[in-house]
Design a protein around this motif. Structure first.
Motif, mmCIF file in Angstrom:
data_model
loop_
_atom_site.group_PDB
_atom_site.id
_atom_site.type_symbol
_atom_site.label_atom_id
_atom_site.label_comp_id
_atom_site.label_asym_id
_atom_site.label_seq_id
_atom_site.Cartn_x
_atom_site.Cartn_y
_atom_site.Cartn_z
ATOM 1 N N VAL A 160 1.027 -1.368 -0.152
ATOM 2 C CA VAL A 160 0.176 0.077 0.117
ATOM 3 C C VAL A 160 0.844 1.145 -0.020
ATOM 4 N N TYR B 65 -2.342 -1.684 -3.177
ATOM 5 C CA TYR B 65 -3.591 -0.786 -2.958
ATOM 6 C C TYR B 65 -2.896 0.617 -3.212
ATOM 7 N N PRO C 136 -9.027 1.917 -0.767
ATOM 8 C CA PRO C 136 -8.317 2.019 -1.886
ATOM 9 C C PRO C 136 -9.099 2.947 -3.095
#
Length: 384
Positions: free
Chosen positions: A63, A85, A121
């Protein structure tokens, strides 16, 4: 680590380096700071292999925050088979009393929030979609630069008490009149000639970008959606292409109210107890798409009518799409007049029309099916 556990990896990305932290999917686990890595494909691939060798059988979830570095890290990690993400910085939970911000803390916080499922996201466009969006934004920037140059020249003429009797501004006759002007000082004459040359160059630049945008959009996979959306009043090719390029796949929204909220056209609210207070629109999400919708909403101040140009845009479209566009025009024209008669401000009325416009655009997009090989416009089995 067990075989089927998940490893959450937070990346604080920058131009030259990436700060890395991770946390295991175990109760009571704390984030671990790994260090700083170069921001390159070789380094990120090596980082992923290190996690795979250290935690065999684990699923890697990366992420990072959306920023000026783009989506190449997301696309590279997903091409390697890992989950990645991208989150919006404005949607990351932050403590009001936390006044210390470092790259290390950001990476550890991203990993921790991803594990607790507190991150939302964002939608990542495909490379082709991003390319169309770039050329659409370039046209918008060129149009803004052209307006700024025109305003500067008009301000100069106003300071010198020079008025033009030609009503058609920036036409060939108007530009010819500008070249024939003689200002009192030679320095001002040079400024005038430079301003005229700048406006001429920016007009040609805008024409080139518009031409290229029209050519590339017709080969785009979302062109059937762009063509179908033009059935609505106030939505021509450039507006339709800009909206679809900014919003991407509209079918990812299961309800039009979510799309309204995404473009920031819903009212803000601060309610507590038995009191409810609604304020101005949130202006969250994509501001360019919201501006294009506001621009198209101005056309509904007139009575409902199918003009010759609108009829040409609707040729070849399915009957269901044309009916949705006509229903939208009838409703929005009536709503516009009703809100005006109630004494609502003009900007409030236009915003309300734009909010409902995106709902009808969503309904039209649901009627379009895109085939991966040869995109064609046809009816969808999914009801609008």
């Amino acid at each position: 680590m067990n075989k089927h556990n998940i490893l959450f990896i937070g990346l604080d990305t920058h131009k030259e380096f990436v700060e890395v932290a991770y946390i295991e999917d175990q109760r009571g686990a704390k984030p671990i700071h790994l260090g700083r890595q170069p921001c390159s494909k070789i380094a990120i691939k090596k980082l992923a292999r290190q996690f795979e060798s250290k935690y065999p059988g684990a699923t890697l979830h990366f992420v990072y925050e959306a920023g000026p570095c783009g989506y190449w890290i997301y696309r590279f990690l997903t091409s390697l088979g890992h989950c990645c993400y991208v989150v919006a910085p404005s949607l990351i939970p932050k403590k009001p009393g936390d006044r210390v911000k470092t790259d290390k803390r950001d990476a550890m916080m991203l990993a921790k929030l991803l594990k607790s499922e507190d991150l939302t996201p964002i939608y990542v466009p495909e490379p082709e979609d991003e390319a169309i969006r770039d050329i659409s934004r370039a046209r918008e920037v060129a149009m803004k630069d052209l307006k700024d140059a025109k305003y500067q020249l008009k301000a100069m003429l106003l300071r010198n008490n020079i008025t033009c009797k030609i009503k058609d501004n920036w036409s060939t006759a108007h530009l010819r009149w500008l070249t024939e002007l003689v200002l009192p000082h030679p320095a001002q004459q040079i400024v005038l000639q430079e301003a005229i040359q700048t406006i001429t160059e920016r007009i040609k630049r805008l024409e080139r970008l518009v031409n290229e945008l029209e050519n590339h959009v017709k080969r785009w996979r979302y062109y059937p959606v762009v063509k179908a959306v033009q059935a609505m009043r106030g939505v021509r090719l450039l507006v339709a292409a800009g909206i679809v390029a900014e919003l991407g796949d509209l079918n990812r929204f299961d309800h039009p109210r979510k799309l309204m909220s995404y473009v920031g056209l819903v009212s803000s609210e601060h309610s507590s107890g038995g009191k409810r207070h609604q304020g101005a629109i949130t202006k969250c999400g994509n501001g360019r798409a919201r501006r294009l919708l506001i621009e198209g909403a101005h056309s509904y101040r007139y009575s409902a009518n199918i003009s010759t140009e609108l009829q040409k845009r609707q040729e070849g479209l399915p009957k269901e799409i044309i009916e949705i566009a006509w229903q939208a025009q009838l409703r929005l024209c009536r709503r516009y007049q009703r809100l005006i008669h109630k004494g609502k401000h003009y900007n409030v009325v236009v915003t309300a029309i734009a909010r409902e416009m995106i709902a009808y655009i969503w309904a039209i997009s649901r009627e379009v099916v895109l085939t991966p090989v040869n995109p064609k416009l046809r009816l969808s089995r999914v009801p609008a």
